[in-house]
Write an enzyme that holds these catalytic residues in place. Structure first.
Site, short mmCIF file in Angstrom:
data_model
loop_
_atom_site.label_atom_id
_atom_site.label_comp_id
_atom_site.label_asym_id
_atom_site.label_seq_id
_atom_site.Cartn_x
_atom_site.Cartn_y
_atom_site.Cartn_z
N VAL A 63 0.81 -1.22 0.00
CA VAL A 63 0.00 0.00 0.00
C VAL A 63 0.85 1.27 0.00
CG1 VAL A 63 -1.97 -1.13 1.10
CG2 VAL A 63 -0.25 0.04 2.52
N TYR A 153 3.38 5.23 15.68
CA TYR A 153 2.12 4.53 15.48
C TYR A 153 0.94 5.43 15.87
CZ TYR A 153 -1.27 0.70 15.68
OH TYR A 153 -2.36 -0.12 15.49
#
Length: 257
Positions: A63, A153
């Site tokens: 991706v 994250y």
């Protein structure tokens, strides 16, 4: 399966939340393209769905690579002729606070979780406009509240929270619904590997797991199916008047103190 059956793509479908979502979408009658950078895993999930009597194909997709995403879109239209649901679920995690995480780690997490989800959404949106479809992101509770030691994250998932709301505003007039789920602690290969990396031994590993669950009012880890059910709901006509929402699926973590 009928020629006009709805079609979904799930990225990160080789394991964890993506795998469970692919299965539930197939059970709900969707044709499913299972995309993952782990080609063997993606194909295995698709084959198991087909063996169960539903329609699926597996495809290797990175991706973070726009060309790989374009191949995915071309493949789904060649195979099914339409795209009704895009689940942008692929993600990676690197631990470390702002003073510990390396630039390389930061860029890897952002390129997959944030930029990768953006590229996926941008490629899918013209097809979703044609079908008045749904786009669902997998964000995280750490994108809403933060958590010590996961700077990259947390930032990447916070970006998804903002992106989902922005795209919902941009494409509501086109009939496209855009939402996100924000999972709490879920036992997946990704999350388990992080705890094993910290653990001194098996006893310490189990202590770490127990420490996480002690924070959750409902008293257990989430399952991949818990999250997948929320994603499938947001993809379905049952949520046809819901857009721009980020729904925590977190055992009460954020709202019950």
């Amino acid at each position: 399966m009928s020629a006009d059956a709805k079609t979904a793509i799930v990225t990160g479908a080789a394991s964890g939340i993506g795998k469970a979502t692919a299965w539930l979408l197939a059970k709900a009658g969707y044709r499913v393209l299972c995309a993952d950078i782990e080609e063997v895993g993606a194909i295995a999930v698709a084959e198991s769905i087909c063996e169960d009597g539903s329609a699926a194909i597996g495809l290797k997709v990175d991706v973070s690579d726009p060309e790989s995403i374009e191949v995915m879109m071309t493949r789904v239209i060649e195979w099914a002729g339409r795209l009704d649901v895009m689940v942008a679920n692929a993600g990676v995690m690197e631990e470390g606070g702002a003073l510990d995480v390396s630039l390389e780690q930061w860029e890897r997490v952002m390129s997959v979780n944030a930029t990768g989800s953006f590229l996926t959404a941008r490629a899918a949106l013209p097809h979703l406009i044609a079908t008045k479809g749904a786009l669902v992101f997998t964000a995280s509770t750490v994108g809403l509240s933060g958590m010590k030691g996961v700077a990259a994250y947390s930032a990447s998932k916070g970006a998804l929270v903002a992106l989902s709301r922005q795209l919902a505003a941009d494409f509501a007039a086109d009939g496209v619904r855009v939402n996100a789920v924000a999972p709490g602690a879920v036992r997946t290969p990704l999350s388990e590997s992080q705890f094993r990396a910290r653990a001194r031994d098996e006893t310490h590993f189990n202590e770490l797991l127990d420490g996480v669950i002690a924070r959750y009012p409902l008293g257990r880890w989430g399952t991949t199916e818990d999250i997948a059910r929320a994603i499938v709901f947001l993809a379905s006509e049952q949520s046809e008047w819901i857009t721009g929402q980020v729904i925590p699926v977190d055992g009460g973590l954020l709202e019950i103190r």
